[in-house]
Design a protein around this motif. Structure first.
Motif, PDB file in Angstrom:
ATOM      1  N   ASP A  63      23.794 -30.399   8.726  1.00 11.15           N
ATOM      2  CA  ASP A  63      23.531 -30.956   7.400  1.00 11.15           C
ATOM      3  C   ASP A  63      22.078 -30.678   7.039  1.00 11.15           C
ATOM      4  N   VAL A  64      21.861 -30.100   5.867  1.00 12.39           N
ATOM      5  CA  VAL A  64      20.501 -29.835   5.393  1.00 12.39           C
ATOM      6  C   VAL A  64      20.126 -30.912   4.379  1.00 12.39           C
ATOM      7  N   VAL A  65      19.079 -31.642   4.659  1.00 11.10           N
ATOM      8  CA  VAL A  65      18.596 -32.691   3.770  1.00 11.10           C
ATOM      9  C   VAL A  65      17.272 -32.223   3.157  1.00 11.10           C
ATOM     10  N   VAL A  66      17.289 -31.994   1.852  1.00 13.10           N
ATOM     11  CA  VAL A  66      16.084 -31.553   1.153  1.00 13.10           C
ATOM     12  C   VAL A  66      15.340 -32.767   0.616  1.00 13.10           C
ATOM     13  N   GLU A  67      14.064 -32.863   0.948  1.00 12.73           N
ATOM     14  CA  GLU A  67      13.237 -33.981   0.514  1.00 12.73           C
ATOM     15  C   GLU A  67      12.115 -33.441  -0.373  1.00 12.73           C
ATOM     16  N   PRO A  68      12.324 -33.390  -1.696  1.00 13.55           N
ATOM     17  CA  PRO A  68      11.333 -32.813  -2.612  1.00 13.55           C
ATOM     18  C   PRO A  68       9.991 -33.546  -2.554  1.00 13.55           C
ATOM     19  N   GLN A  69       8.918 -32.760  -2.635  1.00 13.72           N
ATOM     20  CA  GLN A  69       7.568 -33.291  -2.573  1.00 13.72           C
ATOM     21  C   GLN A  69       6.738 -32.762  -3.749  1.00 13.72           C
ATOM     22  N   VAL A  70       5.607 -33.405  -4.020  1.00 14.03           N
ATOM     23  CA  VAL A  70       4.663 -32.913  -5.024  1.00 14.03           C
ATOM     24  C   VAL A  70       3.978 -31.681  -4.443  1.00 14.03           C
ATOM     25  N   TRP A  71       4.036 -30.563  -5.155  1.00 18.43           N
ATOM     26  CA  TRP A  71       3.680 -29.280  -4.548  1.00 18.43           C
ATOM     27  C   TRP A  71       2.251 -29.202  -4.042  1.00 18.43           C
ATOM     28  N   ASP A  72       1.286 -29.756  -4.781  1.00 18.44           N
ATOM     29  CA  ASP A  72      -0.102 -29.600  -4.357  1.00 18.44           C
ATOM     30  C   ASP A  72      -0.532 -30.654  -3.337  1.00 18.44           C
ATOM     31  N   GLN A  73       0.375 -31.564  -2.983  1.00 20.99           N
ATOM     32  CA  GLN A  73       0.078 -32.578  -1.975  1.00 20.99           C
ATOM     33  C   GLN A  73       0.911 -32.396  -0.706  1.00 20.99           C
ATOM     34  N   MET A  74       1.904 -31.498  -0.781  1.00 22.07           N
ATOM     35  CA  MET A  74       2.906 -31.391   0.283  1.00 22.07           C
ATOM     36  C   MET A  74       2.321 -30.926   1.622  1.00 22.07           C
ATOM     37  N   THR A  75       1.507 -29.861   1.615  1.00 21.59           N
ATOM     38  CA  THR A  75       0.992 -29.351   2.890  1.00 21.59           C
ATOM     39  C   THR A  75       0.040 -30.335   3.560  1.00 21.59           C
ATOM     40  N   PRO A  76      -0.936 -30.923   2.848  1.00 22.79           N
ATOM     41  CA  PRO A  76      -1.758 -31.953   3.509  1.00 22.79           C
ATOM     42  C   PRO A  76      -0.921 -33.119   4.038  1.00 22.79           C
ATOM     43  N   ALA A  80      -0.548 -34.431   8.002  1.00 20.85           N
ATOM     44  CA  ALA A  80      -0.679 -35.825   8.408  1.00 20.85           C
ATOM     45  C   ALA A  80       0.572 -36.281   9.155  1.00 20.85           C
ATOM     46  N   ALA A  81       1.750 -35.856   8.670  1.00 17.05           N
ATOM     47  CA  ALA A  81       3.010 -36.229   9.317  1.00 17.05           C
ATOM     48  C   ALA A  81       3.130 -35.587  10.694  1.00 17.05           C
ATOM     49  N   HIS A  82       2.573 -34.394  10.849  1.00 13.16           N
ATOM     50  CA  HIS A  82       2.539 -33.754  12.174  1.00 13.16           C
ATOM     51  C   HIS A  82       1.756 -34.620  13.146  1.00 13.16           C
ATOM     52  N   SER A  86       6.125 -37.430  12.512  1.00 13.26           N
ATOM     53  CA  SER A  86       7.228 -37.706  11.580  1.00 13.26           C
ATOM     54  C   SER A  86       7.462 -36.577  10.584  1.00 13.26           C
ATOM     55  N   ALA A  87       7.027 -35.382  10.916  1.00 12.73           N
ATOM     56  CA  ALA A  87       7.138 -34.252   9.997  1.00 12.73           C
ATOM     57  C   ALA A  87       8.587 -33.776   9.873  1.00 12.73           C
ATOM     58  N   PRO A  88       8.917 -33.062   8.795  1.00 10.20           N
ATOM     59  CA  PRO A  88      10.266 -32.516   8.626  1.00 10.20           C
ATOM     60  C   PRO A  88      10.469 -31.301   9.539  1.00 10.20           C
ATOM     61  N   ASP A  89      11.708 -30.913   9.720  1.00 10.76           N
ATOM     62  CA  ASP A  89      12.015 -29.775  10.590  1.00 10.76           C
ATOM     63  C   ASP A  89      11.568 -28.451   9.956  1.00 10.76           C
ATOM     64  N   VAL A  90      11.755 -28.327   8.647  1.00 13.24           N
ATOM     65  CA  VAL A  90      11.386 -27.113   7.921  1.00 13.24           C
ATOM     66  C   VAL A  90      10.362 -27.489   6.854  1.00 13.24           C
ATOM     67  N   ILE A  91       9.295 -26.706   6.755  1.00 16.09           N
ATOM     68  CA  ILE A  91       8.224 -27.016   5.822  1.00 16.09           C
ATOM     69  C   ILE A  91       7.823 -25.774   5.039  1.00 16.09           C
ATOM     70  N   VAL A 317       7.405 -20.408   4.715  1.00 18.44           N
ATOM     71  CA  VAL A 317       8.387 -21.342   5.281  1.00 18.44           C
ATOM     72  C   VAL A 317       8.295 -21.297   6.801  1.00 18.44           C
ATOM     73  N   GLY A 318       8.016 -22.445   7.378  1.00 20.46           N
ATOM     74  CA  GLY A 318       7.886 -22.529   8.823  1.00 20.46           C
ATOM     75  C   GLY A 318       8.720 -23.652   9.399  1.00 20.46           C
ATOM     76  N   ILE A 319       8.718 -23.737  10.703  1.00 14.41           N
ATOM     77  CA  ILE A 319       9.461 -24.780  11.424  1.00 14.41           C
ATOM     78  C   ILE A 319       8.452 -25.630  12.197  1.00 14.41           C
ATOM     79  N   TRP A 320       8.582 -26.923  12.059  1.00 16.12           N
ATOM     80  CA  TRP A 320       7.656 -27.847  12.717  1.00 16.12           C
ATOM     81  C   TRP A 320       7.732 -27.684  14.232  1.00 16.12           C
ATOM     82  N   SER A 321       6.571 -27.587  14.865  1.00 20.15           N
ATOM     83  CA  SER A 321       6.516 -27.399  16.317  1.00 20.15           C
ATOM     84  C   SER A 321       7.062 -28.609  17.075  1.00 20.15           C
TER      85      SER A 321
END
Length: 432
Positions: A63-76, A80-82, A86-91, A317-321
């Motif tokens: 199951d793929v769960v997409v969690e939309p984020q604000v684009w200019d805040q998503m990477t920072p 922080a989630a890393h 608690s980071a997502p599997d795909v970023i 597009v990467g995968i959380w370590s």
């Protein structure tokens, strides 16, 4: 008899429900952060929804769960989630913070998870400047999608009405002259349509249009040690070019506080004839105005015949370590970015292909009226493009340049002084 039949039906229903519950319970969940909402109606969002639907149909155990984020805040936020686990599997990592993400150890090596299993021809299909940017010390930290080329976006119908051939915009002086012809005033002298504009808000900031002026001069935007090089002679001339257009009424004064979304809204409302725009947004603009009313060209040059380099951006597009579902995440990334995803991003989402083979296979589609911007952007990326470095953090450079623009326009600050302050602010922000 009726009682026995009813019992059999109830038992059958219970078995079906149990089987369904069992399948759902066994399904592995892959969380993904992106700025796109698969429930939205923009072309890229429609494409993503189709990709997720097709992938889950082909892989009922994921199951793929997409969690939309604000684009200019998503990477920072991801970094922080890393740190908190608690980071997502795909970023989706924005170009400006790609170096930070790699150096933080937050991204897994896609060679181990994915690329090493590809045939050589598939690897070659992806290799280009974007691929090289995400390859560090023998590891592949991402695969780019939503590849962006940021240059001149214009209304072909309005240019035709003014007797302007886009191919004649060969120098910066040509661009200004076109902006003058395209600016329209009513009987009272009020501007009803501006010739050109960019957006200079610090929120949702695109790279400043003065950057092509700097790059065309041969100057770098950053020194080798990562310090900003905004206040060079070329930088001063570049910022003067755009602020003067506002002062002369060829661009709106409101642009000082406009976000990119504000700019596109004004463009779609016939208030501006030419803008600094991104290739990834053209499909959305065309859905509002029509395919024949939105086009793209490379930036003019300091001299005719040589285009100024444009900023190339996009999302790696990467995968959380730290993901517990790396294998499933890798399977989805492969599906989303390679086959069939790359074709869907192009045909449905109106995006520049990530694979060379897609350019060839969809040649007829790309050559259709209204789709020419795809080849323009692809040509620009190959011949007149610039990617921000990842050896050091460049986060905040867009905001620093836009803040300098606001200081010149609103506070009347000297251009050289404003850009020098922008350099100091950027360097201080990044510990340089």
């Amino acid at each position: 008899m009726l009682r026995r039949k009813t019992a059999r039906l109830v038992m059958g229903a219970a078995i079906a429900v149990t089987a369904l519950w069992s399948t759902t319970a066994m399904a592995e969940t892959v969380r993904m952060w992106t700025f796109l909402n698969p429930e939205g109606t923009a072309p890229r969002e429609v494409a993503l929804a189709q990709i997720v639907k097709d992938f889950e149909a082909a892989n009922p155990d994921i199951d793929v769960v997409v969690e939309p984020q604000v684009w200019d805040q998503m990477t920072p936020k991801f970094l922080a989630a890393h740190g908190s686990g608690s980071a997502p599997d795909v970023i989706w990592v924005v170009t400006d913070f790609l170096g930070d993400a790699i150096q933080s150890g937050s991204l897994a090596d896609l060679n181990e998870l994915l690329v090493n299993n590809w045939p050589e021809e598939k690897k070659a299909d992806f290799k280009d400047a974007y691929w090289d940017l995400t390859s560090v010390d023998g590891k592949q930290y991402g695969i780019f999608t939503s590849r962006n080329y940021i240059s001149l976006v214009y209304r072909p119908d309005l240019l035709a009405e003014a007797g302007i051939n886009p191919e004649d915009l060969k120098t910066w002086d040509d661009l200004r002259a076109a902006a003058e012809k395209l600016t329209v005033k009513d009987a009272s002298g009020n501007v009803t349509r501006y010739g050109f504009s960019a957006a200079y808000s610090e929120q949702q900031a695109d790279p400043h249009p003065m950057i092509p002026h700097i790059l065309a001069s041969g100057e770098p935007l950053f020194h080798p040690d990562g310090k900003a090089n905004f206040a060079s002679d070329a930088g001063v001339k570049g910022l003067e070019f755009y602020t003067q257009m506002i002062k002369d009424g060829l661009s709106p004064s409101q642009a000082a506080t406009w976000t990119v979304d504000d700019l596109f809204e004004q463009f779609a409302s016939d208030r501006i004839a030419m803008i600094q725009g991104s290739a990834v947004r053209i499909s959305t603009l065309q859905s509002k105005l029509g395919k024949d009313k939105v086009s793209m060209s490379l930036w003019p040059g300091v001299e005719a015949g040589k285009h100024s380099p444009a900023v190339m951006a996009g999302w790696s597009v990467g995968i959380w370590s730290g993901s517990k579902s790396q294998e499933a995440a890798a399977k989805f990334v492969d599906f989303m970015l390679a086959d069939p995803g790359d074709k869907l991003w192009t045909e449905v989402g109106g995006q520049i292909p990530g694979m060379k083979s897609t350019l060839t296979e969809l040649k007829e589609f790309i050559s259709q009226p209204g789709n020419e911007y795809l080849s323009v952007a692809a040509t620009g990326a190959a011949e007149a493009g610039w990617l921000s470095p990842i050896e050091f953090s460049v986060g905040g450079y867009r905001q620093a340049l836009n803040r300098a623009t606001q200081q010149v326009l609103v506070e009347g600050k000297d251009i050289k002084a404003a850009l020098t302050e922008a350099e100091e602010h950027f360097n201080r922000q990044n510990g340089r």
